[in-house]
Design a protein around this motif. Sequence first.
Motif, PDB file in Angstrom:
ATOM      1  N   PHE A   1     -12.462 130.843  40.549  1.00 61.01           N
ATOM      2  CA  PHE A   1     -12.105 131.955  39.658  1.00 61.01           C
ATOM      3  C   PHE A   1     -12.951 133.187  39.967  1.00 61.01           C
ATOM      4  O   PHE A   1     -12.437 134.315  39.999  1.00 61.01           O
ATOM      5  N   ARG A   2     -14.235 132.968  40.233  1.00 61.04           N
ATOM      6  CA  ARG A   2     -15.123 134.098  40.518  1.00 61.04           C
ATOM      7  C   ARG A   2     -14.841 134.717  41.878  1.00 61.04           C
ATOM      8  O   ARG A   2     -14.819 135.947  42.021  1.00 61.04           O
ATOM      9  N   LEU A   3     -14.620 133.880  42.890  1.00 59.25           N
ATOM     10  CA  LEU A   3     -14.450 134.383  44.253  1.00 59.25           C
ATOM     11  C   LEU A   3     -13.075 134.995  44.492  1.00 59.25           C
ATOM     12  O   LEU A   3     -12.925 135.829  45.392  1.00 59.25           O
ATOM     13  N   ARG A   4     -12.083 134.576  43.720  1.00 56.31           N
ATOM     14  CA  ARG A   4     -10.725 135.090  43.941  1.00 56.31           C
ATOM     15  C   ARG A   4     -10.295 136.069  42.848  1.00 56.31           C
ATOM     16  O   ARG A   4     -10.049 137.247  43.117  1.00 56.31           O
ATOM     17  N   ALA A   5     -10.202 135.577  41.638  1.00 58.28           N
ATOM     18  CA  ALA A   5      -9.668 136.421  40.562  1.00 58.28           C
ATOM     19  C   ALA A   5     -10.592 137.600  40.257  1.00 58.28           C
ATOM     20  O   ALA A   5     -10.147 138.756  40.204  1.00 58.28           O
ATOM     21  N   ILE A   6     -11.881 137.309  40.059  1.00 57.61           N
ATOM     22  CA  ILE A   6     -12.808 138.390  39.706  1.00 57.61           C
ATOM     23  C   ILE A   6     -13.015 139.340  40.886  1.00 57.61           C
ATOM     24  O   ILE A   6     -13.113 140.560  40.708  1.00 57.61           O
ATOM     25  N   LYS A   7     -13.067 138.796  42.096  1.00 61.55           N
ATOM     26  CA  LYS A   7     -13.236 139.656  43.277  1.00 61.55           C
ATOM     27  C   LYS A   7     -12.039 140.582  43.454  1.00 61.55           C
ATOM     28  O   LYS A   7     -12.200 141.773  43.753  1.00 61.55           O
ATOM     29  N   ASP A   8     -10.826 140.044  43.255  1.00 58.43           N
ATOM     30  CA  ASP A   8      -9.631 140.880  43.357  1.00 58.43           C
ATOM     31  C   ASP A   8      -9.628 141.948  42.271  1.00 58.43           C
ATOM     32  O   ASP A   8      -9.274 143.104  42.521  1.00 58.43           O
ATOM     33  N   MET A   9     -10.050 141.563  41.060  1.00 61.22           N
ATOM     34  CA  MET A   9     -10.120 142.525  39.967  1.00 61.22           C
ATOM     35  C   MET A   9     -11.156 143.607  40.261  1.00 61.22           C
ATOM     36  O   MET A   9     -10.941 144.795  39.965  1.00 61.22           O
ATOM     37  N   LYS A  10     -12.267 143.222  40.874  1.00 66.40           N
ATOM     38  CA  LYS A  10     -13.315 144.181  41.214  1.00 66.40           C
ATOM     39  C   LYS A  10     -12.806 145.231  42.190  1.00 66.40           C
ATOM     40  O   LYS A  10     -13.108 146.423  42.056  1.00 66.40           O
ATOM     41  N   GLN A  11     -12.031 144.802  43.180  1.00 62.90           N
ATOM     42  CA  GLN A  11     -11.471 145.740  44.148  1.00 62.90           C
ATOM     43  C   GLN A  11     -10.518 146.725  43.474  1.00 62.90           C
ATOM     44  O   GLN A  11     -10.522 147.923  43.785  1.00 62.90           O
ATOM     45  N   THR A  12      -9.714 146.208  42.542  1.00 59.32           N
ATOM     46  CA  THR A  12      -8.787 147.094  41.818  1.00 59.32           C
ATOM     47  C   THR A  12      -9.544 148.108  40.977  1.00 59.32           C
ATOM     48  O   THR A  12      -9.185 149.289  40.931  1.00 59.32           O
TER      49      THR A  12
END
Length: 284
Positions: A149-160
């Motif tokens: 969840f941290r490496l995919r979802a949160i990382k993708d959200m951070k980029q957005t």
Amino acid sequence: MNSYSGTNYDRWSYEQAAKGGTLADTPINKLQHKFWVAKQKVSRKLGKEEDEHIVASDSQLDAKLELYKSIESTTCRLQFLMEQYQDRIYFLAGEENALGRFLKEEGKKDKTRAGKMMIAAGKTMSYTGQQRLAIRVPLVRLYQEVETFRLRAIKDMKQTVETMEKVRNEYRGALMWMKNVSTELDPDTFRQLEKFRKVQIHVKDSKKRFDKLAVDCLQKIDLLAASRCNMFSHALIMYQNTLVSFWDKTAKTMNHVNNGFKGYQHYEFSVIKDLATPAQEWIY
């Protein structure tokens, strides 16, 4: 181009910019736009007050960003605590097993009923230590879920969010630029009016991209929060069931040992209050 004026000119200039026209993309305009964007970044870094109306217009987005920051920080904190939790389980299980071995070894040396009780208690402690390690299985699963969840979802959200913040700085920088140009605007001077309209194109284009990214952020953050709740609702069930099973097994084993030694006469300890009579005082 001089035949265009008023709203017709605005419409035409904006269409030219949307089609990749050079009206608002001249080197000077780009340089001026970058200057105001950089000024906006510096102002935000230094914590200077911005226009209250602009800040208020982004209040919903800023509230969602606070939620995202909370999700990000608590997820990282949870992952760190889970690592510590697993280490504590290993340590406690090892200590229980060591205590169990000690009680069994010492119990074999004592031929009385107390020795039998020590052996039984030792077996119980060793069994408890072994069963405690089973708690690690759902914890590893939960740790993997949180890490994904941290490496995919949160990382993708951070980029957005980073992309949105970049466009927001461009938009607010364009607004600062337009405000500066409007203070010197003379409606009777064609060049100043044309310059103002060029700045308007930058503002409209930046706002269009910012609005799209703002909507993306709002939707993604809501989805992120829902995904985390869904992850916990599934992963924690296995942990809860394993924990309940552990306490059931260990409680039954300990109750069995306790019932087997009911009525046993405990040792009676005698406390010696004085080890020797007080020394007499020397009489000179």
